[in-house]
Design a protein around this motif. Sequence first.
Motif, PDB file in Angstrom:
ATOM      1  N   LEU A   4       2.849   4.675  59.917  1.00  0.00           N
ATOM      2  CA  LEU A   4       2.214   5.943  60.260  1.00  0.00           C
ATOM      3  C   LEU A   4       0.707   5.745  60.287  1.00  0.00           C
ATOM      4  CD1 LEU A   4       2.680   9.069  60.641  1.00  0.00           C
ATOM      5  CD2 LEU A   4       2.286   9.258  58.179  1.00  0.00           C
ATOM      6  N   GLN A   5       0.052   6.349  61.260  1.00  0.00           N
ATOM      7  CA  GLN A   5      -1.391   6.167  61.381  1.00  0.00           C
ATOM      8  C   GLN A   5      -2.025   7.433  61.942  1.00  0.00           C
ATOM      9  OE1 GLN A   5      -2.375   2.728  63.674  1.00  0.00           O
ATOM     10  NE2 GLN A   5      -4.578   2.914  63.366  1.00  0.00           N
ATOM     11  N   THR A   6      -3.161   7.829  61.368  1.00  0.00           N
ATOM     12  CA  THR A   6      -3.947   8.918  61.949  1.00  0.00           C
ATOM     13  C   THR A   6      -5.284   8.354  62.399  1.00  0.00           C
ATOM     14  OG1 THR A   6      -5.032   9.605  59.880  1.00  0.00           O
ATOM     15  CG2 THR A   6      -2.879  10.576  60.366  1.00  0.00           C
ATOM     16  N   GLU A   7      -5.758   8.844  63.534  1.00  0.00           N
ATOM     17  CA  GLU A   7      -7.031   8.383  64.092  1.00  0.00           C
ATOM     18  C   GLU A   7      -7.949   9.572  64.322  1.00  0.00           C
ATOM     19  OE1 GLU A   7      -5.986   6.314  67.652  1.00  0.00           O
ATOM     20  OE2 GLU A   7      -5.276   4.516  66.592  1.00  0.00           O
ATOM     21  N   HIS A   8      -8.932   9.731  63.459  1.00  0.00           N
ATOM     22  CA  HIS A   8      -9.977  10.755  63.598  1.00  0.00           C
ATOM     23  C   HIS A   8      -9.377  12.135  63.895  1.00  0.00           C
ATOM     24  CE1 HIS A   8     -12.832   7.485  63.537  1.00  0.00           C
ATOM     25  NE2 HIS A   8     -12.160   6.882  64.513  1.00  0.00           N
ATOM     26  N   VAL A   9      -8.490  12.549  63.009  1.00  0.00           N
ATOM     27  CA  VAL A   9      -7.772  13.810  63.202  1.00  0.00           C
ATOM     28  C   VAL A   9      -8.593  14.988  62.669  1.00  0.00           C
ATOM     29  CG1 VAL A   9      -5.766  15.142  62.420  1.00  0.00           C
ATOM     30  CG2 VAL A   9      -5.471  12.806  63.254  1.00  0.00           C
ATOM     31  N   TYR A  10      -8.689  16.020  63.483  1.00  0.00           N
ATOM     32  CA  TYR A  10      -9.330  17.288  63.113  1.00  0.00           C
ATOM     33  C   TYR A  10      -8.314  18.408  63.312  1.00  0.00           C
ATOM     34  CZ  TYR A  10     -13.994  15.080  63.568  1.00  0.00           C
ATOM     35  OH  TYR A  10     -15.107  14.276  63.442  1.00  0.00           O
ATOM     36  N   LYS A  11      -8.392  19.429  62.432  1.00  0.00           N
ATOM     37  CA  LYS A  11      -7.653  20.667  62.669  1.00  0.00           C
ATOM     38  C   LYS A  11      -8.568  21.832  62.363  1.00  0.00           C
ATOM     39  CE  LYS A  11      -4.318  23.281  63.885  1.00  0.00           C
ATOM     40  NZ  LYS A  11      -3.910  23.305  65.320  1.00  0.00           N
ATOM     41  N   LEU A  69      -0.592  17.220  56.264  1.00  0.00           N
ATOM     42  CA  LEU A  69       0.821  16.815  56.255  1.00  0.00           C
ATOM     43  C   LEU A  69       1.569  17.404  57.444  1.00  0.00           C
ATOM     44  CD1 LEU A  69       2.907  15.317  54.309  1.00  0.00           C
ATOM     45  CD2 LEU A  69       3.656  17.619  53.733  1.00  0.00           C
ATOM     46  N   ARG A  70       1.285  18.654  57.753  1.00  0.00           N
ATOM     47  CA  ARG A  70       2.010  19.308  58.843  1.00  0.00           C
ATOM     48  C   ARG A  70       1.637  18.764  60.216  1.00  0.00           C
ATOM     49  NH1 ARG A  70       2.712  22.034  54.584  1.00  0.00           N
ATOM     50  NH2 ARG A  70       4.284  23.672  54.350  1.00  0.00           N
ATOM     51  N   MET A  71       0.518  18.078  60.306  1.00  0.00           N
ATOM     52  CA  MET A  71       0.196  17.409  61.563  1.00  0.00           C
ATOM     53  C   MET A  71       0.924  16.078  61.697  1.00  0.00           C
ATOM     54  SD  MET A  71      -3.824  18.211  62.357  1.00  0.00           S
ATOM     55  CE  MET A  71      -4.484  17.842  60.732  1.00  0.00           C
ATOM     56  N   LEU A  72       1.407  15.538  60.575  1.00  0.00           N
ATOM     57  CA  LEU A  72       2.054  14.228  60.632  1.00  0.00           C
ATOM     58  C   LEU A  72       3.431  14.288  61.288  1.00  0.00           C
ATOM     59  CD1 LEU A  72       1.136  12.761  57.118  1.00  0.00           C
ATOM     60  CD2 LEU A  72      -0.114  12.606  59.286  1.00  0.00           C
ATOM     61  N   ASN A  73       4.059  15.465  61.288  1.00  0.00           N
ATOM     62  CA  ASN A  73       5.358  15.568  61.970  1.00  0.00           C
ATOM     63  C   ASN A  73       5.332  16.586  63.108  1.00  0.00           C
ATOM     64  OD1 ASN A  73       5.314  17.958  60.566  1.00  0.00           O
ATOM     65  ND2 ASN A  73       7.324  17.718  59.626  1.00  0.00           N
ATOM     66  N   GLY A  74       4.129  16.989  63.496  1.00  0.00           N
ATOM     67  CA  GLY A  74       4.012  17.841  64.667  1.00  0.00           C
ATOM     68  C   GLY A  74       4.235  19.316  64.430  1.00  0.00           C
ATOM     69  N   LEU A  75       4.374  19.760  63.177  1.00  0.00           N
ATOM     70  CA  LEU A  75       4.474  21.193  62.927  1.00  0.00           C
ATOM     71  C   LEU A  75       3.168  21.891  63.281  1.00  0.00           C
ATOM     72  CD1 LEU A  75       6.441  21.298  59.541  1.00  0.00           C
ATOM     73  CD2 LEU A  75       7.280  21.890  61.822  1.00  0.00           C
ATOM     74  N   LEU A  76       2.066  21.163  63.148  1.00  0.00           N
ATOM     75  CA  LEU A  76       0.771  21.624  63.637  1.00  0.00           C
ATOM     76  C   LEU A  76       0.216  20.569  64.584  1.00  0.00           C
ATOM     77  CD1 LEU A  76      -1.008  23.016  60.428  1.00  0.00           C
ATOM     78  CD2 LEU A  76      -0.078  24.352  62.333  1.00  0.00           C
ATOM     79  N   GLU A  77      -0.400  21.016  65.666  1.00  0.00           N
ATOM     80  CA  GLU A  77      -1.002  20.084  66.620  1.00  0.00           C
ATOM     81  C   GLU A  77      -2.463  19.858  66.263  1.00  0.00           C
ATOM     82  OE1 GLU A  77      -1.789  19.614  71.437  1.00  0.00           O
ATOM     83  OE2 GLU A  77      -0.748  21.382  70.624  1.00  0.00           O
ATOM     84  N   PRO A  78      -2.912  18.618  66.181  1.00  0.00           N
ATOM     85  CA  PRO A  78      -4.334  18.376  65.892  1.00  0.00           C
ATOM     86  C   PRO A  78      -5.227  18.993  66.958  1.00  0.00           C
ATOM     87  CG  PRO A  78      -3.044  16.345  65.674  1.00  0.00           C
ATOM     88  CD  PRO A  78      -2.149  17.362  66.312  1.00  0.00           C
ATOM     89  N   THR A  79      -6.356  19.510  66.532  1.00  0.00           N
ATOM     90  CA  THR A  79      -7.357  19.979  67.486  1.00  0.00           C
ATOM     91  C   THR A  79      -7.967  18.792  68.218  1.00  0.00           C
ATOM     92  OG1 THR A  79      -7.865  21.789  65.960  1.00  0.00           O
ATOM     93  CG2 THR A  79      -9.418  21.391  67.744  1.00  0.00           C
ATOM     94  N   SER A  80      -8.100  17.688  67.493  1.00  0.00           N
ATOM     95  CA  SER A  80      -8.627  16.457  68.068  1.00  0.00           C
ATOM     96  C   SER A  80      -8.054  15.281  67.281  1.00  0.00           C
ATOM     97  CB  SER A  80     -10.154  16.451  68.003  1.00  0.00           C
ATOM     98  OG  SER A  80     -10.692  15.245  68.530  1.00  0.00           O
ATOM     99  N   ARG A  82      -5.439  11.597  66.999  1.00  0.00           N
ATOM    100  CA  ARG A  82      -4.055  11.204  67.278  1.00  0.00           C
ATOM    101  C   ARG A  82      -3.302  10.913  65.983  1.00  0.00           C
ATOM    102  NH1 ARG A  82      -3.061   6.568  71.370  1.00  0.00           N
ATOM    103  NH2 ARG A  82      -4.154   5.337  69.796  1.00  0.00           N
ATOM    104  N   VAL A  83      -1.972  11.157  66.037  1.00  0.00           N
ATOM    105  CA  VAL A  83      -1.056  10.763  64.972  1.00  0.00           C
ATOM    106  C   VAL A  83      -0.022   9.836  65.586  1.00  0.00           C
ATOM    107  CG1 VAL A  83       0.653  11.533  63.287  1.00  0.00           C
ATOM    108  CG2 VAL A  83      -1.370  12.938  63.735  1.00  0.00           C
ATOM    109  N   LEU A  84       0.076   8.619  65.059  1.00  0.00           N
ATOM    110  CA  LEU A  84       1.007   7.640  65.615  1.00  0.00           C
ATOM    111  C   LEU A  84       2.089   7.298  64.599  1.00  0.00           C
ATOM    112  CD1 LEU A  84      -2.132   6.753  66.600  1.00  0.00           C
ATOM    113  CD2 LEU A  84      -0.744   5.245  68.033  1.00  0.00           C
ATOM    114  N   TYR A  85       3.329   7.251  65.075  1.00  0.00           N
ATOM    115  CA  TYR A  85       4.466   6.849  64.252  1.00  0.00           C
ATOM    116  C   TYR A  85       5.113   5.636  64.917  1.00  0.00           C
ATOM    117  CZ  TYR A  85       8.969   6.879  61.913  1.00  0.00           C
ATOM    118  OH  TYR A  85      10.081   6.510  61.205  1.00  0.00           O
TER     119      TYR A  85
END
Length: 370
Positions: A4-11, A69-80, A82-85
């Motif tokens: 699992l990887q997040t890249e410069h995630v904003y919400k 956490l909710r952005m990691l499975n797509g329950l919330l969409e990042p404003t900016s 990426r989340v990679l699985y």
Amino acid sequence: MSRLQTEHVYKVFGRRPQEAVRSLKTGADRDELRADGTTAAVIDASFSVEPGQIFVVMGLSGSGKSTLLRMLNGLLEPTSGRVLYDGQDLTALSPGDLRHVRSTKISMVFQHFALFPHRDVLENAAYGLEVQGVARAERERRATEALELCGLAGWERSWPDELSGGMQQRVGLARALATDADLLLMDESFSALDPLIRRDMQDQLLEIQQRLKKTIVFITHDLNEAMRLGDSIAVMRDGRIVQLGTAEDILMRPADDYVASFIQDVDRSRVLTADAVMTPEDRPGGDAEHADGGAGRACGCPTVSPDTPLADLCAVSARVPHPVAVTDADGAVVGRVPQSRLVAFIGDEQRPPLGCDGPLIPRQKKEVAV
């Protein structure tokens, strides 16, 4: 490859979220945005979680950890960001593909159990498989195995209201495990439990992890829980990750005053290890290698491994007349720990300057009448 990887995630919640992200990237303060009715819940979060790792995200209420956490499975969409699985960009998936990933590859364990009161324990544990369309006999077999793994064998036909809080949480964990998802997301899953039950659930999770080697992201506001469970820990404050590292990294080299204040009441004896308290002079070739008449050599006295917790190391130190020898898996001596350093680490201590990689420096102890 990271699991699992997040890249410069904003919400960002509120008006003109993209404009708010641009402002944050150019140095705007979170409080400035709040005055305009915009809430930056997560700001520039980047981290990687390796396969089989327990990754703990901790912080106080409002720090952004549950939103992350909710952005990691797509329950919330990042404003900016990426989340990679497994290298797949979840933020680019269609709604149908994202639902498939959530139902087969990612499971979630909630804080408040979320059990169906009209379904018995077995049916609750099998619910995720039912959603997947698995045949009844197969889903009951897999749910039964998961319940047994969680210590609930014999409770399959009981109702949720017949179970204690800890047992209900075990059902929630069994439901997540029954789907055989590789990634478990746990949102403050033990925080509603009494302290003794909570400790028991931590033990249960570590035992299950030893067998199954799942990849787990665990959210908590309890630092002792984070230190006990986490292979790697991210500390969040006001939407940002302010420190990322192992429990030993955070205890010995807090990134700022906020982290330092957070860790001041941690039971260090259960977190720090023999390897963490040894200085260069304690290791082969160090100045103290032959000190105390060769103390620290493997002389038939009890020894410890590098990952032995300080609490256990102290018990050994009390039984030997010299510094405790630290040995590797082959029995070779890789260092020694003098009793004086144990006393300094377990007692009051002074951390090195921020960014310093040196050992902790014990404060001068005050004389105390006994």
